[in-house]
Design a protein around this motif. Structure first.
Motif, PDB file in Angstrom:
ATOM      1  N   LEU A  40      -9.860  -2.773   1.566  1.00 25.94           N
ATOM      2  CA  LEU A  40      -9.304  -2.365   2.861  1.00 25.94           C
ATOM      3  C   LEU A  40      -7.806  -2.085   2.773  1.00 25.94           C
ATOM      4  O   LEU A  40      -7.304  -1.169   3.433  1.00 25.94           O
ATOM      5  N   LEU A  41      -7.077  -2.853   1.976  1.00 22.81           N
ATOM      6  CA  LEU A  41      -5.653  -2.594   1.795  1.00 22.81           C
ATOM      7  C   LEU A  41      -5.415  -1.234   1.145  1.00 22.81           C
ATOM      8  O   LEU A  41      -4.530  -0.468   1.560  1.00 22.81           O
ATOM      9  N   HIS A  42      -6.214  -0.911   0.121  1.00 24.95           N
ATOM     10  CA  HIS A  42      -6.085   0.398  -0.526  1.00 24.95           C
ATOM     11  C   HIS A  42      -6.471   1.531   0.422  1.00 24.95           C
ATOM     12  O   HIS A  42      -5.811   2.575   0.446  1.00 24.95           O
ATOM     13  N   PHE A  43      -7.528   1.333   1.197  1.00 22.81           N
ATOM     14  CA  PHE A  43      -7.949   2.342   2.155  1.00 22.81           C
ATOM     15  C   PHE A  43      -6.885   2.541   3.233  1.00 22.81           C
ATOM     16  O   PHE A  43      -6.586   3.677   3.613  1.00 22.81           O
ATOM     17  N   ASN A  44      -6.274   1.451   3.700  1.00 24.12           N
ATOM     18  CA  ASN A  44      -5.226   1.545   4.712  1.00 24.12           C
ATOM     19  C   ASN A  44      -4.014   2.309   4.178  1.00 24.12           C
ATOM     20  O   ASN A  44      -3.437   3.142   4.874  1.00 24.12           O
ATOM     21  N   ARG A  45      -3.636   2.058   2.931  1.00 27.77           N
ATOM     22  CA  ARG A  45      -2.504   2.785   2.342  1.00 27.77           C
ATOM     23  C   ARG A  45      -2.830   4.267   2.191  1.00 27.77           C
ATOM     24  O   ARG A  45      -2.008   5.129   2.479  1.00 27.77           O
ATOM     25  N   LEU A  46      -4.040   4.570   1.758  1.00 27.61           N
ATOM     26  CA  LEU A  46      -4.467   5.961   1.623  1.00 27.61           C
ATOM     27  C   LEU A  46      -4.405   6.680   2.966  1.00 27.61           C
ATOM     28  O   LEU A  46      -3.886   7.797   3.055  1.00 27.61           O
TER      29      LEU A  46
END
Length: 144
Positions: A40-46
Motif C-alpha cells: 500500500l505504501l508503494h501504491f500510494n507513492r505511485l
C-alpha cells in the motif's frame, strides 16, 4: 532477465513460510499485514507521482540542466517522473527496448533519457546554440 520480478515474490513467500513455522497462523497474519502495508505504501507513492505528473504538460521540465545534474544510472522510471513531475515524451517506438523519453524546458534545452527495462541506462543533455553576436540595440526616438 529481470531477477527482481522473481526474487521479491520468492522472498515474500519464504518470509511467510518462516512466520508460519515460527509463530503459526498469528505469525502469518502479522507478516501478511506487514506485506500488505508495504504494498500500500508503494501504491500510494505511485499514485502521488502520477497525480503530480498529470498536472504538467507531457515532456516538460522546469530546468533540463538541473535534471541532467540530478540523474543517476540505474534509477527507475518512477523516480525520474517524480523528479520532473511530468511524464516524458516517448521518442522510441512503443514496446521496443531500450525506451527513450525526452524532457524539454522553456529555453528549448532537453534531456533524452534511455531506459532499459524500466531502469535509467544513459541520458544526454542538448542545449541550443547561443548566438555570439549581441542582441541588436533598440533605438528610441524622442517624442516631440
Amino acid at each position: 532477465m529481470n531477477f527482481r520480478k522473481i526474487w521479491v515474490p520468492v522472498g515474500l513467500a519464504v518470509l511467510l513460510f518462516a512466520a508460519h513455522q515460527t509463530y503459526g497462523w498469528p505469525g502469518v497474519a502479522a507478516v501478511g499485514g506487514g506485506i500488505v502495508m508495504w504494498l500500500l505504501l508503494h501504491f500510494n507513492r505511485l499514485m502521488s507521482v502520477v497525480r503530480k505528473a498529470s498536472q504538467q504538460p507531457i515532456g516538460y521540465v522546469a530546468s533540463a540542466v538541473m535534471l541532467n545534474a540530478k540523474l543517476r544510472p540505474g534509477v527507475n522510471m518512477m523516480h525520474v517522473v517524480a523528479m520532473t513531475r511530468s511524464l516524458g515524451k516517448q521518442m522510441s517506438p512503443k514496446g521496443e527496448q531500450p525506451e527513450i523519453f525526452r524532457w524539454t524546458d522553456g529555453s528549448h534545452s532537453h534531456v533524452d533519457c534511455t531506459f532499459d527495462h524500466g531502469r535509467l541506462a544513459s541520458w544526454e543533455l542538448y542545449r541550443p546554440k547561443q548566438d555570439d553576436a549581441p542582441a541588436p540595440a533598440v533605438e528610441h526616438t524622442p517624442t516631440p
